[in-house]
Design a protein around this motif. Sequence first.
Motif, PDB file in Angstrom:
ATOM      1  N   HIS A 240       0.862  -1.179   0.000  1.00 33.69           N
ATOM      2  CA  HIS A 240       0.000   0.000   0.000  1.00 33.69           C
ATOM      3  C   HIS A 240       0.903   1.235   0.000  1.00 33.69           C
ATOM      4  N   VAL A 241       0.762   2.079  -1.000  1.00 28.30           N
ATOM      5  CA  VAL A 241       1.723   3.156  -1.208  1.00 28.30           C
ATOM      6  C   VAL A 241       1.753   4.145  -0.042  1.00 28.30           C
ATOM      7  N   GLU A 242       0.608   4.485   0.519  1.00 25.67           N
ATOM      8  CA  GLU A 242       0.606   5.422   1.632  1.00 25.67           C
ATOM      9  C   GLU A 242       1.236   4.797   2.878  1.00 25.67           C
ATOM     10  N   GLU A 243       1.110   3.487   2.985  1.00 31.00           N
ATOM     11  CA  GLU A 243       1.745   2.782   4.094  1.00 31.00           C
ATOM     12  C   GLU A 243       3.268   2.842   3.960  1.00 31.00           C
ATOM     13  N   LEU A 244       3.762   2.718   2.746  1.00 27.86           N
ATOM     14  CA  LEU A 244       5.197   2.816   2.502  1.00 27.86           C
ATOM     15  C   LEU A 244       5.717   4.195   2.844  1.00 27.86           C
ATOM     16  N   TRP A 245       5.030   5.239   2.381  1.00 29.97           N
ATOM     17  CA  TRP A 245       5.469   6.604   2.709  1.00 29.97           C
ATOM     18  C   TRP A 245       5.434   6.826   4.225  1.00 29.97           C
ATOM     19  N   ALA A 246       4.409   6.301   4.892  1.00 28.57           N
ATOM     20  CA  ALA A 246       4.285   6.464   6.340  1.00 28.57           C
ATOM     21  C   ALA A 246       5.434   5.776   7.080  1.00 28.57           C
ATOM     22  N   GLU A 247       5.849   4.601   6.590  1.00 33.12           N
ATOM     23  CA  GLU A 247       6.971   3.907   7.214  1.00 33.12           C
ATOM     24  C   GLU A 247       8.231   4.759   7.173  1.00 33.12           C
ATOM     25  N   LEU A 248       8.464   5.402   6.050  1.00 34.18           N
ATOM     26  CA  LEU A 248       9.651   6.241   5.919  1.00 34.18           C
ATOM     27  C   LEU A 248       9.557   7.481   6.801  1.00 34.18           C
ATOM     28  N   ARG A 249       8.385   8.102   6.865  1.00 34.91           N
ATOM     29  CA  ARG A 249       8.212   9.269   7.737  1.00 34.91           C
ATOM     30  C   ARG A 249       8.407   8.877   9.192  1.00 34.91           C
TER      31      ARG A 249
END
Length: 257
Positions: free
Chosen positions: A209-218
């Motif tokens: 899930h793309v938003e999940e990936l961005w959230a992991e990095l943040r």
Amino acid sequence: MLPNLLPLRHRAEAYRRKFLVNETENLFMGSFESFAAAEAGAPESKAVGYSNAKAAGELYTHQIYFYDYPGLFWLGRSFDEGMRRVFDLGGHVGIKYYAFRRVLPYPDSLRWTVCDVPGVVQSGKELAVQRDATAQLDFTTDYQGASGCDVLYASGSLQYLPQRIAEILSGLAVKPRRIVLNTTAVHPERTIYTINSIGIAFCPYRIQHVEELWAELRDAGYKRRDAWRNEGKPIEVPFVEGGDKPYYAGCCFDLAG
């Protein structure tokens, strides 16, 4: 048109037969509850994963593809900013190192480390000797070697790893200054675990899930500099709900503070 008029079960069975004997296409089949379940569900007619003799050979070329350019751009910017240590996660035998040096002026002090499975790493070391690249290019099988690097680079590899990026980062003593991801398999709505046929083997595969990936990095302490879609590189999981929605994407995140 005719194949689409056949009953679903016949189309699904025809696709399965194609998947099992595939040699040249990038095909996907099935949906599973986890990465481990996808690995366990892989057909037994071929090797599972990249840790096999054929994968250590010339599976990929040292060519620059159109979808490489966003990642290449951010690596070039990184060198311009004085970054010199690149950790190439899942970089095979150094294919991007060899490809990009044709168009990027590599600094003399560049140190590019590829992390991959043992058989591939051994082939990479031998190729580096043949190509007189050992002054800049080295290899490891341990992703913890990314600790303290300037750029963690992952091109088309995260989806094949059992660990998510958050798990990898949490295991590092010193986090990379910059993360550049490219051709990472993502989905706009959810995470799908499936099986990928790469011709010589079947591989468990995570479409995150793309938003999940961005959230992991943040959450790991990074701030997004850029994000993009790798248009024109197809990905589809037939006969799976939402299987027509995945796409490949990339990003550049910098360590905040």
